[in-house]
Motif scaffolding. Structure first.
Motif: not given
Length: 376
Positions: A75-94
């Motif tokens: 999730d860390f690498t995906g959130f920063l942009g190095a792989s695919l993920c739902d970043r807005r959803s993860i941002y809520k926890s960060v």
């Protein structure tokens, strides 16, 4: 101000080998995108202070720190942009890990969160324009993939000569990396304020062609990102994004302090012997002669005997000013050797200085300078 650099474009392996960090070291580091600062934490220093005069760079590094503390590796690498993920959803926890000021900043920039913040810098956006509109006129995606997977420099040279080397490559490169376009749209306006050379494109072309043919590409994350727009986490990436380093960084993040301000202002507030190693990025590229001397005066006051300084220059050769010849020594041989392995080959020089022992002459030097540049 904007985020000028979402990533660091210096080779962290060269920096770490130059500074030779140990457990007793206290480091002062230019924050920029955070990559170099995180890499220095891997060498187990006692403390790291990351400084930047651009508050947006500090918000960026704080967000990366919050993601390291909160997320698992994928999730860390995906959130920063190095792989695919739902970043807005993860941002809520960060976001709960952010300071109120940083939280407000990123809440207003969810579009950048959604794209991945390692792509949000001014320079990274400029490279994206180059990849999207210019590079396809020179080489297709298949050719790029072939190049970044080349297993030897001989193979790189062959691909470069066949797919890159043309009048179109040289013309378009000189256009995109001219002083005017690069200065205004790719870097900050002050980037070339102390550079007398008007034609920088030819020199950058020469360095780039050297890097593409003489520096191994297969493990060069700088070249891979520049040509493809991302990393391959299974092959090469900045050290803080590699899986083997993730938990080490999480354990040591409490040793890292972020400070908004210029290097000069931070140094002026510190007592003697505060730091033993300095990652200065390319700070001297931005400073005139009195400012350089003022910066060195403050560094010398805050550094202990044997402290190491590492920095790059783009178009200026920074020698030790006369008043400081007895205060610093330059390890030109070692710096030259390390520069041969530098994956960020577009810099003009890499420098390692070491602080010599203080003596009675120090008290007789009183240098006044107006230094307000922190550099990002």
């Amino acid at each position: 101000m904007a985020v000028n650099y979402a990533q660091c474009w210096e080779d962290t392996a060269v920096l770490r080998r130059a500074l030779r960090i140990g457990q007793d070291d206290d480091i002062l580091s230019v924050a920029s995108g955070g990559d170099n600062t995180f890499a220095l934490l891997l060498d187990d220093p006692r403390s790291v202070t990351a400084v930047d005069c651009n508050l947006e760079q500090i918000h960026l590094v704080e967000l990366k720190m919050a993601a390291i503390r909160t997320l698992d590796y994928d999730d860390f690498t995906g959130f920063l942009g190095a792989s695919l993920c739902d970043r807005r959803s993860i941002y809520k926890s960060v976001r709960s890990r952010l300071s109120p000021q940083a939280r407000e900043y990123w809440d207003r920039r969810l579009d950048q969160i959604n794209r991945g913040v390692i792509h949000c810098g001014k320079f990274e956006r400029y490279l994206s324009t180059f990849r999207r509109y210019i590079l396809p006129l020179i080489i297709n995606r298949r050719g790029i993939d072939e190049f970044v997977r080349a297993e030897s420099t001989e193979r790189q040279k062959e691909i470069f000569m066949r797919r890159f080397d043309s009048w179109r490559w040289r013309l378009l490169f000189r256009l995109m990396f001219s002083r005017r376009l690069l200065g205004w749209f790719g870097r900050c306006p002050e980037a070339f304020s102390q550079v007398g050379r008007r034609n920088i494109a030819d020199e950058l072309l020469k360095r780039t062609e050297h890097g593409l043919t003489e520096v191994p590409a297969v493990d060069n994350y700088i070249v891979r990102y520049a040509l493809t727009g991302n990393y391959d986490l299974n092959i090469c990436a900045p050290e803080y994004l590699l899986p083997a380093n993730f938990h080490i960084l999480r354990e040591r993040l409490d040793r890292l302090t972020l400070v908004h301000g210029s290097l000069q202002s931070v140094l002026e507030q510190k007592p003697a012997d505060s730091y033993s190693a300095f990652n200065l990025s390319d700070v001297f590229e931005y400073l005139n002669a009195p400012q350089v001397e003022g910066m060195l005066q403050s560094i010398h006051r805050c550094a202990g005997f044997g402290s190491r300084l590492a920095f790059w220059t783009m178009f200026r050769q920074q020698s030790i000013p006369g008043p400081f010849n007895h205060r610093f020594t330059s390890d030109t041989v070692r710096a030259h050797e390390l520069s041969k392995d530098d994956r960020g080959f577009f810099y003009g020089s890499f420098n390692i200085w070491q602080m010599a022992r203080r003596d009675s002459r120090d008290s007789s030097v009183n240098i006044q300078a107006n230094v307000s540049t922190g550099v990002s």
